[in-house]
Enzyme design. Sequence first.
Site, PDB file in Angstrom:
ATOM      1  N   HIS A  58     -15.480 -24.941 -26.756  1.00  0.00           N
ATOM      2  CA  HIS A  58     -15.020 -24.544 -28.097  1.00  0.00           C
ATOM      3  C   HIS A  58     -16.215 -24.256 -28.988  1.00  0.00           C
ATOM      4  O   HIS A  58     -16.927 -25.166 -29.421  1.00  0.00           O
ATOM      5  CB  HIS A  58     -14.149 -25.633 -28.735  1.00  0.00           C
ATOM      6  CG  HIS A  58     -13.503 -25.166 -30.001  1.00  0.00           C
ATOM      7  ND1 HIS A  58     -12.145 -25.030 -30.128  1.00  0.00           N
ATOM      8  CD2 HIS A  58     -14.031 -24.752 -31.181  1.00  0.00           C
ATOM      9  CE1 HIS A  58     -11.860 -24.577 -31.341  1.00  0.00           C
ATOM     10  NE2 HIS A  58     -12.996 -24.399 -31.993  1.00  0.00           N
ATOM     11  N   HIS A  60     -17.997 -21.093 -31.966  1.00  0.00           N
ATOM     12  CA  HIS A  60     -17.831 -19.886 -32.796  1.00  0.00           C
ATOM     13  C   HIS A  60     -19.160 -19.142 -32.807  1.00  0.00           C
ATOM     14  O   HIS A  60     -19.991 -19.349 -33.693  1.00  0.00           O
ATOM     15  CB  HIS A  60     -17.397 -20.258 -34.213  1.00  0.00           C
ATOM     16  CG  HIS A  60     -16.025 -20.853 -34.252  1.00  0.00           C
ATOM     17  ND1 HIS A  60     -14.898 -20.108 -34.520  1.00  0.00           N
ATOM     18  CD2 HIS A  60     -15.593 -22.114 -33.999  1.00  0.00           C
ATOM     19  CE1 HIS A  60     -13.828 -20.890 -34.454  1.00  0.00           C
ATOM     20  NE2 HIS A  60     -14.232 -22.122 -34.136  1.00  0.00           N
ATOM     21  N   GLN A 153      -8.552 -16.137 -37.630  1.00  0.00           N
ATOM     22  CA  GLN A 153      -9.049 -17.178 -38.552  1.00  0.00           C
ATOM     23  C   GLN A 153      -8.241 -17.268 -39.853  1.00  0.00           C
ATOM     24  O   GLN A 153      -7.983 -18.345 -40.363  1.00  0.00           O
ATOM     25  CB  GLN A 153     -10.524 -16.886 -38.895  1.00  0.00           C
ATOM     26  CG  GLN A 153     -11.127 -17.730 -39.990  1.00  0.00           C
ATOM     27  CD  GLN A 153     -11.482 -19.131 -39.529  1.00  0.00           C
ATOM     28  OE1 GLN A 153     -12.450 -19.347 -38.820  1.00  0.00           O
ATOM     29  NE2 GLN A 153     -10.665 -20.099 -39.922  1.00  0.00           N
ATOM     30  N   HIS A 211      -6.638 -23.355 -32.221  1.00  0.00           N
ATOM     31  CA  HIS A 211      -6.943 -24.390 -33.198  1.00  0.00           C
ATOM     32  C   HIS A 211      -5.576 -24.933 -33.609  1.00  0.00           C
ATOM     33  O   HIS A 211      -4.767 -24.193 -34.174  1.00  0.00           O
ATOM     34  CB  HIS A 211      -7.628 -23.794 -34.415  1.00  0.00           C
ATOM     35  CG  HIS A 211      -9.041 -23.348 -34.179  1.00  0.00           C
ATOM     36  ND1 HIS A 211      -9.371 -22.329 -33.323  1.00  0.00           N
ATOM     37  CD2 HIS A 211     -10.210 -23.801 -34.708  1.00  0.00           C
ATOM     38  CE1 HIS A 211     -10.691 -22.174 -33.326  1.00  0.00           C
ATOM     39  NE2 HIS A 211     -11.223 -23.055 -34.157  1.00  0.00           N
ATOM     40  N   GLU A 214      -5.623 -28.927 -37.017  1.00  0.00           N
ATOM     41  CA  GLU A 214      -6.935 -29.445 -37.450  1.00  0.00           C
ATOM     42  C   GLU A 214      -6.774 -29.907 -38.898  1.00  0.00           C
ATOM     43  O   GLU A 214      -7.324 -29.323 -39.827  1.00  0.00           O
ATOM     44  CB  GLU A 214      -8.014 -28.364 -37.322  1.00  0.00           C
ATOM     45  CG  GLU A 214      -9.418 -28.920 -37.552  1.00  0.00           C
ATOM     46  CD  GLU A 214     -10.503 -27.861 -37.479  1.00  0.00           C
ATOM     47  OE1 GLU A 214     -10.181 -26.664 -37.296  1.00  0.00           O
ATOM     48  OE2 GLU A 214     -11.683 -28.225 -37.620  1.00  0.00           O
ATOM     49  N   ASP A 310     -18.004 -26.666 -31.295  1.00  0.00           N
ATOM     50  CA  ASP A 310     -17.389 -25.943 -32.423  1.00  0.00           C
ATOM     51  C   ASP A 310     -18.404 -25.121 -33.202  1.00  0.00           C
ATOM     52  O   ASP A 310     -18.310 -23.902 -33.239  1.00  0.00           O
ATOM     53  CB  ASP A 310     -16.619 -26.908 -33.345  1.00  0.00           C
ATOM     54  CG  ASP A 310     -15.517 -26.204 -34.138  1.00  0.00           C
ATOM     55  OD1 ASP A 310     -15.311 -24.993 -33.940  1.00  0.00           O
ATOM     56  OD2 ASP A 310     -14.861 -26.868 -34.954  1.00  0.00           O
TER      57      ASP A 310
HETATM   58 ZN    ZN Z   1     -13.184 -23.915 -33.996  1.00  0.00          ZN
END
Ligand code: ZN
Length: 431
Positions: A58, A60, A153, A211, A214, A310
């Site tokens: 995971h 970005h 996102q 996701h 979260e 992440d």
């Molecule tokens: Zn993430």
Amino acid sequence: MTFDLLIRGANLPDGRVNQDIAIRGARIEAVEPGITAEAREVIEAEGHLLSPPFVDPHFHMDATLSLGLPRMNVSGTLLEGIALWGELRPTLTREAVVERALRYCDLAVSKGLLAVRSHVDVSDPKLVTVEALLEVRERVADYLDLQLVAFPQDGFYRCPEAEEALVRALDMGVEVVGGIPHFERTMEDGRASVEALCRIAADRGLRVDMHCDETDDPMSRHVETLAAQTVRFGLQGRVAGSHLTSMHSMDNYYVSKLLPLMAEAEMAAIPNPLINMMLQGRHDTYPKRRGLTRIPEMLAHGIPVALGQDCVLDPWYSMGTGDLLDVAHMAVHATQMGSAVDKTVLFDAVTEVPARVMGLEGYGLAPGCHADMVLLQGRDPAEAIRLRPNRLKVIRRGKVIAETAPERSRLGLAGRPDTVDPASYAPNAAS
Ligand SMILES: [Zn+2]
């Protein structure tokens, strides 16, 4: 019989000691003690741990190394991070994203991290980030496996262009379907987004990694929805839920029903301990929740747990090193999984398990696997997590692609040893 590379006297993560690994070309040919055949190159492991490469399930990569652009995240929250990324996104160029991602991959390789699943934002219909990371995937392919997730996102329904852009990103070659149900405007929109995204994945034969929840909201129910839609669309074994932090705050009775549902759906969990410890519990005074999902309980239910990083130096997280052992180190503390067995499980959660979640072919230290591995300045998985030691050798397809000298400090103390090797201090029983 001559091998190309022979590594002698290594400890393996499964507890085998003094093993020799013989490599021909890009593949492992033998793993056993006392191989006597000749080899063009020999590496003496001297009882250090030889592991398959670290795998980050995971990340970005479109945002990494952008810390401070265009400003810092003042509140430190997930939501300000998303807003800040929204300010940065229109100014991004393909060249700048590629350049930062390639620099990050250099760092990753030096840490023995040779496979990354990166979410890539598809909220901007120009898809600059997608074009950039597709180029990066190509350019790093010889040394790092980059798998991309189409990630809306700004919300699959909340952002009007996301649905069309997500499908276009998949058409361009992005291989996993993402989502963010807790960021949709309503619980119902979140539920509908999970259903729609699972349908897209099922129609295209793709994996899913969302996701999911979260948040610190004990009433959020998107994990349950993701498990149910996984079964409904026959996606068992191909779906991962990332973060799942709402589970930290949920009622225990409800979780006792949810965990078996996740196991039934063969869903994998991808907690991200570093960022979750940083972002969750922000609305609490004291006691302050940790916000990490229920890792030991998931493991007890046979749910695969893979730990991710992440973020590194981006709008959400001002820390990060590219080292998956930092992630495992935080997990040991935050989950209170401190025994040697626990640490071996958490070591697997940054190597073998994420490799399975990503569906990596030829991963592992068995004959026939790719000759990809990392030699660490430590003896076993527990010591590796404790010390986060130097990566003495990083090997990809039978070639050494990164090296770090052993860490050794010189002492100037009368009557005491001249040098300190941090890997020599644990009593034998202490691992
Ligand atoms: Zn993430």
